[in-house]
Write a protein that holds these residues in place. Structure first.
Motif, short mmCIF file in Angstrom:
data_model
loop_
_atom_site.label_atom_id
_atom_site.label_comp_id
_atom_site.label_asym_id
_atom_site.label_seq_id
_atom_site.Cartn_x
_atom_site.Cartn_y
_atom_site.Cartn_z
N CYS A 167 0.86 -1.18 0.00
CA CYS A 167 0.00 0.00 0.00
C CYS A 167 0.90 1.24 0.00
O CYS A 167 2.12 1.15 0.09
CB CYS A 167 -0.99 -0.02 1.16
N ARG A 169 1.32 3.47 2.17
CA ARG A 169 2.03 3.71 3.42
C ARG A 169 3.16 2.72 3.66
O ARG A 169 4.07 2.99 4.43
CB ARG A 169 1.04 3.70 4.60
N CYS A 170 3.10 1.55 3.01
CA CYS A 170 4.25 0.64 3.05
C CYS A 170 5.48 1.36 2.46
O CYS A 170 6.61 1.14 2.87
CB CYS A 170 4.00 -0.59 2.17
N CYS A 241 3.63 -2.36 8.35
CA CYS A 241 2.92 -1.16 7.85
C CYS A 241 1.77 -0.81 8.79
O CYS A 241 0.93 -1.65 9.09
CB CYS A 241 2.38 -1.41 6.45
N CYS A 244 -1.76 -1.22 6.27
CA CYS A 244 -2.26 -2.49 5.73
C CYS A 244 -1.88 -3.70 6.59
O CYS A 244 -2.45 -4.77 6.41
CB CYS A 244 -1.84 -2.67 4.27
ZN LIG Z 1 0.89 -0.97 3.76
#
Ligand SMILES: [Zn+2]
Length: 337
Positions: A167, A169-170, A241, A244
């Motif tokens: 994702c 934000r990863c 993360c 996710c």
């Molecule tokens: Zn993520």
């Protein structure tokens, strides 16, 4: 009729009649109707999407016309909100699309209303906070979204498939620190935004037509001035993360707020006072104080120093300052508090 209108893309075998049918039943949300958003909206509307929801908080200005391909000089003169102007032009291209134009600013409180029911979300925003909010919503609700950004001659695009790919934000755990180049400070070239918006639209069409396995799980970057055009593999999902893996939706839960000042512009947005404003009454009140012009969506007023644009939901953009305090003062002086 349908057959002839869309015959060229139906004839493309991997898409086919079934892809067309599924596209016609799908809903996409475009967050931000600037350069990227107008390209995405144009391509999806012409391709025959069922429902297109356009979200934008801003109005058309002359400096948009160089790259925001849906708008005209008339839109800028009339000070039309971008979402409304885009809707009118898109319906001329394909009257069969259901187009919802929302003159609004995506934030944690209205995310359910604005993004709910989407089969895919397309990023046309200009800031990381909003992207991290979109990502939180996308991961929580399992809705694919397509990231895109462009500044100068450089652009980047990447699809996010929740539960499948990394994702956002990863890859970007926090908004970048420090001053970032913006379209206002570093400029931006129309062919770059058009390229990135097109790539985003292509991946969205695959998702909406039920062809998600064909989505190219790559990070696409291009510098159209100096040359390099690259595709790199997306990194794997981060097992730590916050979004996710741990499902902590920091940006959606409102612990972090979108900035009040507008991306690099000499302007501040006032959005925390949410209550409807009667624009006709306000126009009458301001008439003796300076030039004022209102339509059903927005009012623009100039007091000699600041230009204030007030939207019907009470939100305003104060031009001529980057000082939030000054902008709040201008707002309370003319609109109320
Ligand atoms: Zn993520």
């Amino acid at each position: 009729m349908i057959e002839s209108r869309f015959s060229r893309q139906i004839r493309f075998a991997p898409f086919g009649p079934e892809g067309q049918e599924r596209l016609a039943q799908s809903t996409a949300v475009i967050v931000g109707c600037g350069a990227l958003g107008t390209i995405q909206a144009t391509l999806l509307a012409r391709a025959g999407i069922g429902t297109l929801r356009l979200i934008d908080r801003d109005y058309v200005e002359e400096s948009n016309l160089q790259r925001q391909v849906l708008y005209t000089e008339n839109d800028a003169r009339a000070g039309l909100p971008k979402a409304q102007a885009a809707r009118l032009h898109l319906l001329e291209a394909n009257s069969g699309v259901n187009i919802e134009a929302l003159v609004s600013d995506l934030n944690p409180e209205n995310a359910d209303d604005l993004l709910g029911g989407a089969d895919a979300i397309l990023d046309g925003t200009d800031n990381f906070e909003t992207r991290l909010l979109i990502n939180d919503y996308s991961v929580r609700e399992n809705i694919p979204w397509i990231y895109g950004a462009a500044v100068g001659s450089y652009g980047i695009a990447m699809p996010i498939l929740p539960g499948d790919s990394a994702c956002f934000r990863c890859i970007y755990p926090e908004p970048p620190a420090g001053v970032q180049p913006t379209c206002e400070t570093a400029g931006v070239l129309g062919p770059v935004t058009s390229l990135i918006g097109s790539i985003q639209a292509m991946e969205a069409v695959k998702i909406l037509a039920g062809r998600a396995p064909s989505v190219r799980r790559k990070i696409f970057t291009a510098d159209l001035w100096t040359g390099p055009v690259r595709e790199t593999a997306m990194p794997p999902r981060d097992p730590e993360c916050p979004a996710c893996a741990r499902r902590e939706f920091t940006f959606l839960n409102g612990q972090r707020r979108a900035p009040v000042s507008l991306c690099g512009r000499n302007a501040v947005q006032i959005h925390e006072l949410r209550r409807p404003v009667n624009l006709t009454q306000l126009a009458a009140r301001l008439e003796g104080l300076g030039p004022v012009r209102a339509n059903e969506f927005a009012l623009r007023f100039h007091d000699g120093e600041h230009e204030v644009t007030v939207f019907a939901d009470g939100r305003a953009i104060v031009k001529g300052t980057t000082d939030v305090g000054v902008a709040r003062g201008v707002y309370s002086r003319y609109v109320g508090n």
